[in-house]
Design an enzyme around this catalytic site. Structure first.
Site, PDB file in Angstrom:
ATOM      1  N   ARG A   1      50.050  21.589  85.147  1.00  0.00           N
ATOM      2  CA  ARG A   1      50.859  22.714  84.190  1.00  0.00           C
ATOM      3  C   ARG A   1      52.000  21.783  83.664  1.00  0.00           C
ATOM      4  O   ARG A   1      51.955  21.566  82.456  1.00  0.00           O
ATOM      5  CB  ARG A   1      51.372  23.609  85.280  1.00  0.00           C
ATOM      6  CG  ARG A   1      52.187  24.725  84.625  1.00  0.00           C
ATOM      7  CD  ARG A   1      52.455  25.725  85.550  1.00  0.00           C
ATOM      8  NE  ARG A   1      53.469  25.443  86.820  1.00  0.00           N
ATOM      9  CZ  ARG A   1      53.870  26.410  87.676  1.00  0.00           C
ATOM     10  NH1 ARG A   1      53.223  27.368  87.776  1.00  0.00           N
ATOM     11  NH2 ARG A   1      54.479  25.534  88.555  1.00  0.00           N
TER      12      ARG A   1
ATOM     13  N   MET B   1      54.988  56.248  80.284  1.00  0.00           N
ATOM     14  CA  MET B   1      56.099  55.496  80.030  1.00  0.00           C
ATOM     15  C   MET B   1      57.390  55.597  81.239  1.00  0.00           C
ATOM     16  O   MET B   1      57.780  54.460  81.904  1.00  0.00           O
ATOM     17  CB  MET B   1      56.933  55.379  78.749  1.00  0.00           C
ATOM     18  CG  MET B   1      57.833  54.454  78.426  1.00  0.00           C
ATOM     19  SD  MET B   1      58.698  54.507  77.188  1.00  0.00           S
ATOM     20  CE  MET B   1      57.433  53.581  76.095  1.00  0.00           C
TER      21      MET B   1
ATOM     22  N   TYR C   1      48.003  61.989  79.007  1.00  0.00           N
ATOM     23  CA  TYR C   1      47.695  61.572  77.824  1.00  0.00           C
ATOM     24  C   TYR C   1      46.199  61.039  78.097  1.00  0.00           C
ATOM     25  O   TYR C   1      45.506  60.693  78.920  1.00  0.00           O
ATOM     26  CB  TYR C   1      48.373  60.027  77.534  1.00  0.00           C
ATOM     27  CG  TYR C   1      49.735  60.211  77.195  1.00  0.00           C
ATOM     28  CD1 TYR C   1      50.035  60.813  76.057  1.00  0.00           C
ATOM     29  CD2 TYR C   1      50.876  59.680  77.805  1.00  0.00           C
ATOM     30  CE1 TYR C   1      51.304  61.143  75.561  1.00  0.00           C
ATOM     31  CE2 TYR C   1      52.032  60.080  77.635  1.00  0.00           C
ATOM     32  CZ  TYR C   1      52.497  60.408  76.332  1.00  0.00           C
ATOM     33  OH  TYR C   1      53.617  60.596  75.878  1.00  0.00           O
TER      34      TYR C   1
ATOM     35  N   LYS D   1      64.170  32.687  91.329  1.00  0.00           N
ATOM     36  CA  LYS D   1      63.566  32.856  89.918  1.00  0.00           C
ATOM     37  C   LYS D   1      63.092  34.577  89.711  1.00  0.00           C
ATOM     38  O   LYS D   1      62.802  35.011  90.675  1.00  0.00           O
ATOM     39  CB  LYS D   1      62.564  32.089  89.387  1.00  0.00           C
ATOM     40  CG  LYS D   1      61.362  32.086  90.173  1.00  0.00           C
ATOM     41  CD  LYS D   1      60.377  30.751  89.922  1.00  0.00           C
ATOM     42  CE  LYS D   1      59.073  31.190  90.729  1.00  0.00           C
ATOM     43  NZ  LYS D   1      58.113  30.034  90.042  1.00  0.00           N
TER      44      LYS D   1
END
Length: 818
Positions: free
Chosen positions: A585, A762, A713, A488
Site C-alpha cells: 500500500r 435514507m 421503495y 482514526k
C-alpha cells in the site's frame, strides 16, 4: 506515580514489609480492583469503605498479577510469595504517599476550593492553560480524602502545571489535604450552604477551607462575597491576595457588557492596565467561574491573547443543569441532584434568562445536609420571592415552613411518589419548569414524566467497556511495551475527542489518526498524547509543526519534500517510517533502504521516532506463514536502518490481531485498533471483549399490513400472510447500510429479532414485528452486546470496521460510565 520500591513505600508510609520483599519498581497506585492496568507495576491500596473492603479482592488480584499490597495491620496474610506493606491506616498511608509524590513536583500547583464551581473552574483553567502548557488536573470531582491523593498520582514529570480540586465536608479534614496539595496558587470560588451540617457556623466552614492556602504564594477570590472576603483578608497578608470585584478598589475591577451573541468581560487592574475578553456564556454563574479562571491564568503569567484563544475553545462542563423540551410546549430545566442554596441561586438565575412562558414553576425538595433549617428556609424564601415564581411544588417532611414565607402559590407533598401521582393529573402547558432536589428524592422521575419524548437515533459509548478492552490487551503485553491506539475515522465511529480523552486517562502512550485535520482537532480539544498521522500531505507540514503532530514518511520523495521544508524553515519534526513488508500500500521497500539511509544523513531535521510495518493477515491462521515472513522482513529492514540513526526509535508491527497471534513480536510498542472497540478479529477471545457501543433508535409508527401489500421503495417488501411492520428512525444516511434490505439485516425489539422488510430508506427502515408486541416510541437495538457486529458484517459481505466507521456524524453520541 514516580517509581518506588516496596521498601521506599514502607519508609514513606511508616509501614512494615511482610511476605516477600520483591525488587520491583511500582509506577501505579490503584484502589479499584476493576481498574488494574499494569499488575506488576501496581501498588494496590486496600481501603475499607462503606460498600466494600478492598482487602477482599486481594486473592483475585494476585491471580491477575498484582504483587504488592498496602494493607492494614490486622490483615491476615495467606500468600507469603506476595509483598505486603502493613500500616495502621491505609487511607492515611495513601495520603502520605501522595504527599511524597506531590513534593517531587517542583512546578506550579493550583488548588481550588469553595462551595460551587470548583470542578468548572478546574476544567476551564485546565483547558485555557493547555493552550501553552502541559497540564495535570484532578479527574472529575476527585477532591476528597481519597480523591485528592489519586489526583496527585496523575501528575507526571512532564507536566508544567497541576490543578487540584479540594473539598471538605466537616471540620478537621483540610489539614491532611493541605499537606498533600501544597498549592502555590489558590482559588476560593465562593461559599454556600453545602455541608453546613459539618460545621458550627459559616465562619468556621470558611476558615476550615481557608487552611488550604496557608502557605500559598497567591490566592484568587471574589471581593464582592463580603463574608468570605472579610475572613480571607483578616487571615492572609494583603501582598498574597488577588481580589476581583464589580466595584472599584480590588486588584481587578470587572465590568460586564452583554452584546447580541457575545458577552464582553473587561478587567481593569489596579495599575489601570485593561484586559478585555469575549465569551458566549451569559449566565451569572458561568461568568463568575470564568472570571476566577481568567484572573488565575493572568496570575500564572499567561498573556491575554492566549487566554482568549482558550476561552474560544471552552466546552460547557456538566453543571447538572440542562434545558430540555417538555410536554405541551413547556421547557424543563433539569437540575436534579442539586440541593444547595448557592446551586438554587444559579439555577433560578438560569431560569430567568429563558424565554417567557405562561408560568414559572419550581419543583423543590427539602434541603438536606444544609445545617439548621430555621436559618436556611428564610434565605430560600427570599431567593424565591426575588424571582417572582408562579408556583412552588415542594417535597419533604420538613419543608412546610417555606409555605408561610413565600409569595408564590405553594403545593407540598411528603414523598416523590405522591408528587408523581399529582403530576400525572396536572395540566402543564407552555410553562417554564425548574426541577431541583436532593439525590434521595429521585427527581429524575419527575423530569421523565414532564419532558417531551424525543424520537431519534443514538450511539451509546460505554467507557467502562472500553477500559475493560484496553486492560485485556495490556495484560497480554509486557509492562515495558508501549501502546499506540488508533483513533482514526472518528475513533472507529465512536467519537475521537471523547475516546482520546478517556485513553489519555487510561495511560495510552500514543494515538494515531489518518489525516492531519483529525490530529489538529484533538489538539484543540486538549489532547496531549503524542499523535502519529498516517496519511499526511505536503500542505499539512505547517499544521504538523504548529500542533506537534508526527507525520508518517512512506517514500523517498515524501522524505525529501518534508526534509527540505524543515531545512528551509529551520525547524525539526518527529516522523515515523512506514516499512512495506507485504501490504503493498504505502511504505519503503527493501530496495529503498540504501537511499533512505542517505536521506536520513542528509536531513537530520527529521527525527525518527519509530519504524513500523503493517501485518496484512494476522487475524487469519491461513496467513500465519506470510505474517511471519513480514515480521522477519521487518527485522531485517530495521537492522539496516538503525546504524544510521542517532537515537533508537520505537519499533512496532503488531495490530490488535497481532497482539494475540504473535506475542513474541511486541517489540517496543503495539498498535491497538479494532480490538479496543470490542471486536476480536482472530475469533479466539470473543467472549473476553465487551462491545463498547450500542446503536439504538425508536419506533416511529406501527402499521398493519394486509396479504399482498408491498412495503417501501421499488415495492420490494412483502408479508405474504400479512402482519405488522414498525418504521424505525434510522436509514442509510445515518450509516445503516442499504445492503441490510430485504431480510439481510435485523434489529432487536424487546429482546426479539425483527427482520428488515423492503429496502432501507435514507432516513427510515421498516422491520417485521408481526410476532412482537410493540408501540410507537419503543426502543430498537441496531447493534450492541446482544447483536454481534461480526454477524451483521458477515450478512452483507463486509467487515465490522465498515459498520463502525459508517455511523453518520448526525447520530448523537452519548458517553457513560456504568
Amino acid at each position: 506515580m514516580n517509581a518506588l520500591t516496596p521498601e521506599q513505600i514502607a519508609s514513606i508510609t511508616g509501614g512494615k514489609l511482610l511476605g516477600k520483599n520483591l525488587p520491583l519498581e511500582l509506577t501505579r497506585v490503584s484502589i479499584d480492583s476493576r481498574q488494574i492496568l499494569n499488575p506488576t507495576q501496581t501498588l494496590f491500596v486496600a481501603l475499607k469503605g462503606a460498600k466494600a473492603d478492598g482487602a477482599k479482592f486481594i486473592p483475585q488480584l494476585i491471580e491477575e498479577g498484582v504483587q504488592v499490597f498496602l494493607v492494614s495491620e490486622s490483615f491476615q496474610i495467606q500468600n507469603k510469595e506476595t509483598c505486603y506493606i502493613a500500616v495502621k491506616d491505609t487511607r492515611k498511608a495513601l495520603q502520605s504517599l501522595a504527599k511524597y509524590q506531590r513534593e517531587l513536583f517542583e512546578k506550579p500547583v493550583v488548588s481550588i476550593t469553595g462551595s460551587n464551581g470548583k470542578t468548572i473552574v478546574k476544567e476551564w483553567l485546565g483547558q485555557i492553560l493547555s493552550q501553552n502548557y502541559a497540564v495535570a488536573k484532578s479527574p472529575k470531582s476527585y477532591n476528597s480524602q481519597v480523591g485528592l491523593p489519586l489526583s496527585v498520582f496523575e501528575i507526571q514529570p512532564y507536566h508544567q502545571v497541576a490543578i487540584l480540586e479540594v473539598g471538605v465536608s466537616k471540620k478537621g479534614e483540610m489539614e491532611a489535604l493541605q499537606a498533600i496539595a501544597q498549592p502555590n496558587l489558590g482559588v476560593f470560588t465562593n461559599i454556600g450552604t453545602a455541608h453546613d451540617e459539618g460545621f458550627e457556623s459559616r465562619e468556621e466552614k470558611i476558615k476550615e477551607k481557608l487552611q488550604l492556602f496557608k502557605d500559598s504564594a497567591l490566592l484568587v477570590y471574589n471581593k464582592d462575597q463580603k463574608e468570605l472576603s472579610k475572613i480571607i483578608e483578616a487571615a492572609i497578608e494583603n501582598e498574597r491576595l488577588i481580589a476581583w470585584s464589580d466595584e472599584p478598589g480590588a486588584d481587578y475591577t470587572r465590568a460586564i457588557k452583554f452584546q447580541d451573541e457575545l458577552t464582553k468581560i473587561i478587567l481593569i487592574k489596579s495599575d489601570l492596565s485593561t484586559f478585555t475578553f469575549y465569551t458566549r456564556f451569559s449566565d451569572q454563574a458561568s461568568l463568575e467561574n470564568l472570571t476566577h479562571t481568567i484572573v488565575s491564568a493572568l496570575s500564572l503569567g499567561m498573556l491575554s491573547d492566549s487566554i482568549q484563544k482558550g476561552i474560544n475553545l471552552l466546552r460547557q462542563v456538566d453543571m447538572r443543569l440542562t434545558l430540555k423540551p417538555g410536554i405541551n410546549d413547556s421547557l424543563i430545566i433539569d437540575d436534579t441532584y442539586n440541593n444547595d442554596l448557592a446551586g438554587l441561586r444559579v439555577s433560578l438565575d438560569f431560569m430567568r434568562q429563558q424565554r417567557p412562558k405562561r408560568r414559572k414553576i419550581l419543583f423543590l425538595s427539602e434541603f438536606q445536609q444544609q445545617g439548621q433549617p430555621e436559618k436556611i428556609y428564610p434565605e430560600v424564601a427570599e431567593l424565591i420571592n426575588s424571582h417572582s415564581l408562579d408556583l412552588v411544588v415542594a417535597v419533604g417532611e420538613n419543608i412546610h415552613p417555606l409555605q408561610g414565607l413565600i409569595q408564590s402559590e405553594f403545593k407540598a407533598f411528603s414523598s416523590t411518589q405522591e408528587l408523581s401521582e399529582w403530576v400525572g393529573l396536572e395540566n402543564f402547558s407552555d410553562d417554564l419548569i425548574l426541577i431541583t432536589g436532593a439525590r434521595a428524592y429521585h427527581f429524575e422521575q419527575i423530569v421523565n414524566q414532564l419532558q417531551q419524548r424525543i424520537h431519534g437515533t443514538t450511539l451509546e459509548i460505554n467507557l467502562n467497556a472500553l477500559t475493560h478492552n484496553f486492560n485485556f490487551y495490556k495484560r497480554r503485553i509486557k509492562p515495558e511495551t508501549k501502546v499506540m491506539v488508533m483513533v482514526k475515522a472518528f475513533a472507529y465511529g465512536g467519537g475521537a475527542v471523547e475516546i482520546a480523552n478517556h485513553l489519555q486517562t487510561l495511560g495510552a502512550d500514543y494515538l494515531a489518526v489518518a489525516f492531519t485535520d483529525e490530529g489538529v482537532m484533538l489538539r484543540k480539544q486538549g489532547i496531549q498524547l503524542p499523535i502519529m498521522v498516517l496519511n499526511p500531505v505536503q500542505e499539512s507540514f505547517e499544521l504538523c509543526k504548529t500542533y506537534d503532530l508526527e507525520p508518517v514518511v512512506f517514500s523517498l520523495e515524501f522524505f525529501t519534500s518534508l526534509g527540505n521544508w524543515c531545512k528551509n524553515n529551520h525547524t525539526q519534526l518527529k516522523v515515523h517510517l512506514d516499512l512495506d513488508t507485504g501490504m503493498r500500500r504505502l511504505g519503503f521497500e527493501e530496495g529503498h533502504l540504501e537511499a533512505l539511509c542517505n536521506l536520513i544523513k542528509t536531513y537530520p531535521e527529521l527525527i525518527i521516532q519509530s519504524l513500523y510495518t503493517h501485518l496484512v493477515g494476522a487475524d487469519e491462521e491461513i496467513h500465519r506463514d506470510y505474517s511471519q515472513e513480514q515480521l522477519d522482513s521487518f527485522i531485517r529492514m530495521k537492522d539496516q536502518i538503525l546504524p544510521h540513526l542517532l537515537q533508537k526509535p520505537l519499533l512496532h508491527a503488531l495490530n490488535s490481531a497481532g497482539i494475540v497471534a504473535f506475542p513474541d513480536y511486541q517489540l517496543d510498542m503495539v498498535r491497538l485498533g479494532i480490538g479496543l472497540y470490542g471486536v476480536e478479529v482472530t475469533g479466539k477471545h470473543d467472549r473476553e471483549l465487551q462491545a463498547i457501543s450500542t446503536l439504538k433508535t425508536t419506533i416511529s409508527q406501527v402499521k398493519r399490513i394486509e396479504p399482498g401489500e408491498t412495503i417501501g421503495y421499488s415495492r420490494k417488501g412483502r408479508l405474504e400472510n400479512g402482519g405488522k411492520i414498525a418504521t424505525l428512525s434510522i436509514g442509510y444516511a445515518d450509516g445503516y447500510d442499504r445492503r441490510f434490505s430485504n431480510g439481510k439485516g435485523y434489529v432487536l425489539i424487546h429482546g426479539k429479532k425483527a427482520p428488515v422488510i423492503g429496502n432501507v430508506c435514507m432516513d427510515m427502515v421498516m422491520v417485521d414485528v408481526t410476532d412482537i408486541e410493540v408501540k410507537a416510541g419503543d426502543e430498537a437495538i441496531i447493534y450492541g452486546s446482544q447483536i454481534s457486529l461480526k454477524d451483521l458484517a458477515d450478512r452483507i459481505g463486509t467487515i465490522p470496521y465498515e459498520l463502525l466507521t459508517n455511523i453518520s456524524s448526525r447520530v448523537k453520541r452519548v458517553y457513560y460510565l456504568d
